[in-house]
Design an enzyme around this catalytic site. Structure first.
Site, PDB file in Angstrom:
ATOM      1  N   ASP A   1       8.095   4.957 -10.019  1.00  0.00           N
ATOM      2  CA  ASP A   1       9.426   4.214  -8.609  1.00  0.00           C
ATOM      3  C   ASP A   1      10.368   3.751  -9.753  1.00  0.00           C
ATOM      4  O   ASP A   1      10.993   3.404 -10.271  1.00  0.00           O
ATOM      5  CB  ASP A   1       8.580   2.318  -8.245  1.00  0.00           C
ATOM      6  CG  ASP A   1       8.999   2.599  -7.159  1.00  0.00           C
ATOM      7  OD1 ASP A   1      10.509   2.956  -6.712  1.00  0.00           O
ATOM      8  OD2 ASP A   1       7.814   2.341  -6.479  1.00  0.00           O
TER       9      ASP A   1
ATOM     10  N   ASP B   1       4.135  -4.442  -7.450  1.00  0.00           N
ATOM     11  CA  ASP B   1       3.719  -3.140  -6.938  1.00  0.00           C
ATOM     12  C   ASP B   1       4.234  -2.053  -8.165  1.00  0.00           C
ATOM     13  O   ASP B   1       3.656  -1.265  -7.449  1.00  0.00           O
ATOM     14  CB  ASP B   1       3.206  -3.368  -5.782  1.00  0.00           C
ATOM     15  CG  ASP B   1       4.716  -3.438  -4.518  1.00  0.00           C
ATOM     16  OD1 ASP B   1       5.298  -4.459  -5.705  1.00  0.00           O
ATOM     17  OD2 ASP B   1       5.791  -2.482  -5.132  1.00  0.00           O
TER      18      ASP B   1
ATOM     19  N   GLY C   1       0.843  -0.926   0.234  1.00  0.00           N
ATOM     20  CA  GLY C   1       0.157   0.141  -0.097  1.00  0.00           C
ATOM     21  C   GLY C   1       0.858   1.324  -0.015  1.00  0.00           C
ATOM     22  O   GLY C   1       2.182   1.299   0.084  1.00  0.00           O
TER      23      GLY C   1
END
Ligand code: AMP
Ligand code: MG
Length: 472
Positions: free
Chosen positions: A247, A237, A76
């Site tokens: 990212d 993710d 998360g």
């Protein structure tokens, strides 16, 4: 647009002591149609640090899961908070803070970020945008005036980033393990509406969606391979279903060509090495396919068969995209069977001689070969002759080839040693060097541009950056 409540928690950014704007992206600001002209500098700093929250906004942190280096984990947004969505014509963007305090998903983390990694994401994501690679963008970095404790103390900072969405392969993985069996379907419909509206009426939505993502991710990784980009943490993710690169932790650009190049300090096995990126993309796509199997067909066997077919075609699809991309890198427009061997031969010679990945392709398009060891090597010259013959067959004119090569081979990439140098200056309080560097990164393909040699020369031995860090 609303994602079901399982996918997020309402959060508030942590207030910070003395926010100060370190860097602001005027170009992106106008592209997005924002007008801050009536704002005082401190109003902008307060807004982009989360100290002032725009009226009516409800900020959220998103839930997701993911395979990190192959191991499944519930994750998360541990240090990211979605401020809201911005609608511009038919486009919709997420505005997200990174480093603005803990969320319910922070686990043991502090939710904070140090200035170095946030500026690093700013530089590299903007460079990627100007290299024509789909990516999240960076609007600003604000210093918080507070310290962040890592191996030592660093100035804290918050990055504001802009993405088409933050739905990831990991969001689907999170949906599957919830009790509500309809959740994956809801997420699928949401993602289709947001990113693939042409599939809304499809009779085989889930399968068509899978094929669309396969195509999109094959394009993305082909683009990374074109410019020598090594993402470094291709966990599920970190795979955005908007098709954007996200990212920017330990990512880095390769200087000399070596397919096994790894920079990330935590990638001990080379799982995310340069050459492995397409293989890992396929692995990540298989993880996505698993989550939507029941939506592909009610009959398990049939669903498996269809998903397997889709995932297996990735290898051929990527190979053909890669080959076409490499053809453009050496200035070819037509296709011949021998092209693959011609390209492999060049890459082999480059690897053997540790030739610079970026400059080798770029210099090939110059009229005369540079006065450099590599271009005088017998193996190179033997390849060069074959290439010239092949070019002749293709385009008849070297000028045409040059144009193709110059639009596909950047002259400027954010080389690790230059990024590190600019970041070091920023940590010492000089932000001008970074700003100048970002200006230079805005025209990576322009051959007319007059810039100092240092911006396109590879590092010398004592400038080399051998390892990069997640910056978490
Ligand atoms: P990454 O490797 O950057 O994809 O991060 C993996 C997970 O760790 C994500 O869910 C992040 O939100 C979380 N994370 C990274 N750094 C921090 C931090 N300083 N505080 C809390 N969570 C973090
Ligand atoms: Mg991440």
């Amino acid at each position: 647009m609303n994602l079901p409540s399982e996918f997020h928690s309402y959060v508030k950014p942590k207030k910070v002591i003395s926010p100060k704007l370190a860097i602001f992206n005027d170009d992106l600001c106008s592209e997005l149609g924002f007008d801050f002209s009536s704002f005082k500098p401190e109003d902008i700093s307060n807004l982009l640090s989360g100290n002032t929250i725009p009226e009516g906004s409800s900020l959220i942190a998103q839930a997701y899961a993911g395979h990190q280096f192959g191991h499944f984990t519930i994750l998360g947004d541990g240090r990211a908070i979605l401020l809201g969505e911005h609608v511009l014509g038919d486009k919709r963007f997420d505005i997200q803070f990174k480093g603005s305090g803990p969320t319910p998903y922070s686990r043991n983390g502090d939710g904070l970020a140090a200035i170095g990694p946030m500026l690093r994401e700013y530089i590299v994501s903007e460079a990627m945008h100007y290299l024509n690679i789909p990516t999240c963008r960076s609007l600003a970095v604000v210093e918080t005036g507070e310290e962040v404790i890592r191996e030592q103390k660093y100035p804290g900072a918050i990055l504001t980033r802009i993405s088409k969405s933050h739905i990831r392969v990991g969001t689907f993985q999170f949906a599957v393990i919830q009790e509500d069996k309809d959740l994956v379907n809801k997420l699928l419909n949401y993602t289709i509406e947001r990113h693939f509206p042409n599939l809304i009426e499809s009779k085989s939505k889930a399968l068509d969606f899978l094929y669309a993502i396969i195509e999109q991710q094959a394009d993305l990784v082909t683009n990374w391979m074109r410019i020598g980009f090594i993402h470094g943490v291709m966990n599920t993710d970190n795979v955005a279903l908007s098709g954007e690169t996200i990212d920017y932790g330990p990512c880095a650009f390769m200087d000399h060509y070596d397919p096994l190049t790894v920079f990330s300090s935590i990638d001990h096995q080379g799982r995310y090495s340069f050459v492995n990126q397409p293989i890992i993309t396929q692995w990540n796509l298989a993880r996505l396919a698993e989550t939507i199997l029941p939506l592909i067909s009610d009959k398990q066997e049939n669903a498996l068969k269809l998903a397997e077919e889709a995932i297996n075609m990735f290898a051929d699809l990527y190979q053909s995209k890669w080959l076409d991309m490499m053809r453009l890198k050496i200035g070819l427009l037509t296709k011949e069977n021998e092209d693959k061997d011609l390209i492999s031969e060049l890459l082999d010679v480059m690897q053997k001689h540790k030739a610079d990945f970026t400059n080798t392709f770029r210099l090939l398009s110059e009229n005369t070969l540079p006065d450099d060891e590599f271009f005088k090597a017998e193996e190179f010259l033997s390849w060069y002759k074959k290439w010239k013959v092949r070019l002749e067959k293709d385009l008849k004119s070297f000028e045409n080839a040059r144009t193709i090569m110059e639009t596909n081979n950047p002259k400027i990439i954010p080389r690790n040693h230059l990024v590190e140098r600019a970041l070091k200056k920023a940590e010492e309080g000089d932000l001008e060097t970074i700003k100048e560097y970002i200006q230079i990164l805005k025209n990576p393909y322009d051959s007319q541009i007059n810039i100092a040699d240092e911006y396109f020369m590879p590092p010398n031995d004592n400038e080399k950056v051998l390892q990069t860090f997640c910056g978490t």
